[in-house]
Design a protein around this motif. Structure first.
Motif, PDB file in Angstrom:
ATOM      1  N   LEU A  50       0.830  -1.201   0.000  1.00 41.86           N
ATOM      2  CA  LEU A  50       0.000   0.000   0.000  1.00 41.86           C
ATOM      3  C   LEU A  50       0.869   1.257   0.000  1.00 41.86           C
ATOM      4  O   LEU A  50       0.559   2.240  -0.685  1.00 41.86           O
ATOM      5  CB  LEU A  50      -0.936  -0.002   1.216  1.00 41.86           C
ATOM      6  CG  LEU A  50      -2.061  -1.032   1.192  1.00 41.86           C
ATOM      7  CD1 LEU A  50      -2.864  -0.959   2.480  1.00 41.86           C
ATOM      8  CD2 LEU A  50      -2.971  -0.836  -0.018  1.00 41.86           C
ATOM      9  N   GLY A  51       1.958   1.231   0.764  1.00 42.96           N
ATOM     10  CA  GLY A  51       2.874   2.365   0.755  1.00 42.96           C
ATOM     11  C   GLY A  51       3.464   2.588  -0.624  1.00 42.96           C
ATOM     12  O   GLY A  51       3.599   3.736  -1.089  1.00 42.96           O
ATOM     13  N   ASP A  52       3.801   1.496  -1.301  1.00 39.48           N
ATOM     14  CA  ASP A  52       4.348   1.589  -2.651  1.00 39.48           C
ATOM     15  C   ASP A  52       3.308   2.141  -3.618  1.00 39.48           C
ATOM     16  O   ASP A  52       3.612   2.966  -4.495  1.00 39.48           O
ATOM     17  CB  ASP A  52       4.820   0.206  -3.100  1.00 39.48           C
ATOM     18  CG  ASP A  52       5.868   0.263  -4.188  1.00 39.48           C
ATOM     19  OD1 ASP A  52       6.507   1.317  -4.363  1.00 39.48           O
ATOM     20  OD2 ASP A  52       6.070  -0.762  -4.861  1.00 39.48           O
ATOM     21  N   LEU A  53       2.063   1.698  -3.455  1.00 40.33           N
ATOM     22  CA  LEU A  53       0.982   2.179  -4.317  1.00 40.33           C
ATOM     23  C   LEU A  53       0.784   3.684  -4.155  1.00 40.33           C
ATOM     24  O   LEU A  53       0.653   4.425  -5.135  1.00 40.33           O
ATOM     25  CB  LEU A  53      -0.306   1.432  -3.986  1.00 40.33           C
ATOM     26  CG  LEU A  53      -1.572   1.886  -4.712  1.00 40.33           C
ATOM     27  CD1 LEU A  53      -1.451   1.662  -6.205  1.00 40.33           C
ATOM     28  CD2 LEU A  53      -2.790   1.142  -4.168  1.00 40.33           C
ATOM     29  N   LEU A  54       0.815   4.149  -2.910  1.00 44.79           N
ATOM     30  CA  LEU A  54       0.644   5.577  -2.656  1.00 44.79           C
ATOM     31  C   LEU A  54       1.798   6.382  -3.244  1.00 44.79           C
ATOM     32  O   LEU A  54       1.593   7.439  -3.855  1.00 44.79           O
ATOM     33  CB  LEU A  54       0.537   5.839  -1.153  1.00 44.79           C
ATOM     34  CG  LEU A  54      -0.779   5.436  -0.491  1.00 44.79           C
ATOM     35  CD1 LEU A  54      -0.661   5.567   1.019  1.00 44.79           C
ATOM     36  CD2 LEU A  54      -1.925   6.309  -1.008  1.00 44.79           C
ATOM     37  N   ALA A  55       3.019   5.881  -3.052  1.00 45.51           N
ATOM     38  CA  ALA A  55       4.176   6.602  -3.583  1.00 45.51           C
ATOM     39  C   ALA A  55       4.111   6.693  -5.101  1.00 45.51           C
ATOM     40  O   ALA A  55       4.422   7.736  -5.690  1.00 45.51           O
ATOM     41  CB  ALA A  55       5.462   5.905  -3.148  1.00 45.51           C
ATOM     42  N   THR A  56       3.660   5.609  -5.748  1.00 42.90           N
ATOM     43  CA  THR A  56       3.531   5.623  -7.204  1.00 42.90           C
ATOM     44  C   THR A  56       2.415   6.561  -7.639  1.00 42.90           C
ATOM     45  O   THR A  56       2.575   7.361  -8.571  1.00 42.90           O
ATOM     46  CB  THR A  56       3.257   4.205  -7.726  1.00 42.90           C
ATOM     47  OG1 THR A  56       4.349   3.356  -7.375  1.00 42.90           O
ATOM     48  CG2 THR A  56       3.096   4.201  -9.237  1.00 42.90           C
ATOM     49  N   GLY A  57       1.289   6.499  -6.958  1.00 39.47           N
ATOM     50  CA  GLY A  57       0.145   7.331  -7.329  1.00 39.47           C
ATOM     51  C   GLY A  57       0.395   8.813  -7.147  1.00 39.47           C
ATOM     52  O   GLY A  57      -0.018   9.637  -7.973  1.00 39.47           O
TER      53      GLY A  57
END
Length: 482
Positions: free
Chosen positions: A101-108
């Protein structure tokens, strides 16, 4: 443009964005829930995959649902399930959902984290997470570094920093073990070290670098007018999990005025367990350390890290300030991470680590590492209990190496026949879907290798794989006897 043609937008309506986003999340959750019942590995040959995916680039918009479904059903499954609980090959990665989820947020959010000006909050979080790592490793106050794409980039950063700290000498030498990861040699090549600048130091019976041989090489090079630049030590060798004698190497590097780098890409986070901490004693004395949170800290790719005793060594090696970046020069208190490594444009990699540690805490990660250490020790014990199994390297930081050898076989038994037997068993285990396992060579002997790092793996997983290996070995040995 034809006036009758309407421009195609790259935007989507909010409801469409949510619907497709939820579908992607649902697919990830379904994958996670069904992972144990899936195969650890599924591949395909180039000949098989070409007709499935070879096509002209679409000129016009397509059906977003069909594109997403094709990616989920046809493309992504044809790969290793690196986070499968019985994926014991190479060095696996098993990210937690919080980290994803942290990776998803950073990408988004698409943060540019090369400069403080464009990423003040993310850069401060990276400094904080790096300092957590520093404390875990016991490095001195003020040590720091940066997140990288992985251990290869971190090793390159260390080699370049060491070269610059040595004054970019004309006759430099880099010292590595015969068990060093290939990325260390590759980093040396990229940094301009030619073959004659490399010294490969032999390892002992435990696959640890020989300090006496290293001492002689350092002294001989000094006497010949060469400049020792860097000694690369293993903090968990990829082949065997072996840890070099770090306190002795630190003493040698101090005596010879040489930079000590510890490649602890997967093994470094074992310091969170008391046994790992003991095995890695002396790591805190290194000038630089490579870590890969995407391995034993349960993060998604690409999450590497380089720590150095003095971050100024990185700045001296990498800082460049062109005119078009003059607005980003806010003083050294505000860290521009582009000044510490290869990348100007870089993602916010620390967020996934921060998120996982905030959600689950340090202790949960430490306990997961401890369980993996236990499972590797138990795997070795299970293997030793089977006649016809020879341990080639005992359990160390999650790795155990062994081979099948028929009872009564002498040490000089036909190595080609033993290799054929072990290859056949390995292929059968992988092809039938029992597990994904890999091999290596130890002192020119073909070895089967289990690397157990996954927080999902259980004693039953290990036992099932060991029992299947032993059973397949017996079957093939009986067939060979006729």
């Amino acid at each position: 443009m034809n006036p009758d043609e309407r421009p195609v937008s790259l935007e989507m309506e909010p409801e469409e964005m949510r619907r497709l986003g939820y579908a992607a999340i649902d697919a990830l959750v379904d994958r996670a829930q069904g992972l144990r019942d899936d195969r650890p590995w599924q591949g395909g040959t180039r000949r098989e995959l070409e007709p499935l995916f070879r096509e002209d680039c679409p000129e016009e918009p397509g059906d977003a649902d069909a594109v997403l479904r094709r990616a989920i059903d046809d493309i992504l499954p044809r790969a290793g399930r690196i986070d499968h609980p019985r994926f014991f090959a190479f060095v696996p990665s098993s990210p937690s959902w919080a980290a994803l989820l942290g990776d998803l947020l950073a990408t988004g959010f698409n943060t540019f984290q090369g400069t403080w000006l464009e990423s003040a909050g993310p850069s401060q979080v990276e400094l904080v997470v790096l300092d957590w790592f520093r404390q875990w490793l016991g490095m001195p106050e003020g040590a720091g570094g940066l997140f990288t794409s992985g251990g290869s980039a971190a090793n390159l950063g260390a080699v370049v920093a060491a070269r610059e700290a040595a004054g970019h000498p004309e006759r430099p030498v880099v010292y590595l073990s015969d068990q060093s990861h290939s990325s260390v040699e590759r980093a040396a090549r990229i940094a301009g070290f030619r073959e004659e600048h490399l010294r490969r130091i032999p390892s002992d019976d435990g696959f640890r670098i020989d300090p006496a041989a290293l001492d002689r090489a350092l002294a001989d090079d000094r006497a010949a007018g060469r400049t020792p630049v860097l000694v690369a030590a293993n903090g968990g060798a990829t082949n065997t999990g072996a840890v070099d004698p770090l306190p002795v190497l630190a003493d040698l590097c101090e005596a010879h005025g040489c930079w000590l780098h510890v490649d602890a890409a997967y093994g470094g986070f074992a310091v969170l367990d008391p046994r790992g901490r003991a095995a890695l004693t002396g790591i805190e004395r290194a000038h630089s350390i490579t870590l890969d949170p995407h391995k034993w800290l349960f993060q998604p790719y690409e999450t590497g890290c380089l720590l150095v005793r003095d971050p100024a060594d990185l700045t001296r090696a990498f800082r460049v300030l062109p005119e078009y970046l003059q607005d980003t020069d806010l003083g050294f208190e505000q860290v521009n991470f582009a000044d510490r490594g290869l990348q100007l444009t870089r993602a916010f990699r620390a967020l996934k680590v921060w998120t996982a540690l905030q959600v689950h805490g340090r202790r949960a990660h430490a306990e997961a590492i401890g369980r993996a250490l236990d499972l590797a020790i138990e795997a070795e014990a299970m293997l030793r209990a089977h006649p016809g199994v020879e341990i080639l390297s005992p359990a160390s930081l999650g790795i155990v190496c062994f081979r099948l050898r028929p009872e009564g076989a002498v040490p000089q038994a036909d190595e080609a026949a033993l290799e054929a037997l072990n290859r056949a068993v390995q292929d059968a285990v992988v092809d039938e879907g029992t597990a994904m396992m890999s091999s290596t060579r130890l002192r020119e002997r073909y070895a089967l290798r289990l690397c157990i790092l996954n927080h999902r793996s259980t004693r039953d997983d290990v036992r099932a794989v060991v029992e299947r290996i032993a059973a397949l070995g017996r079957e093939r040995m009986e067939l060979a006897r006729g």
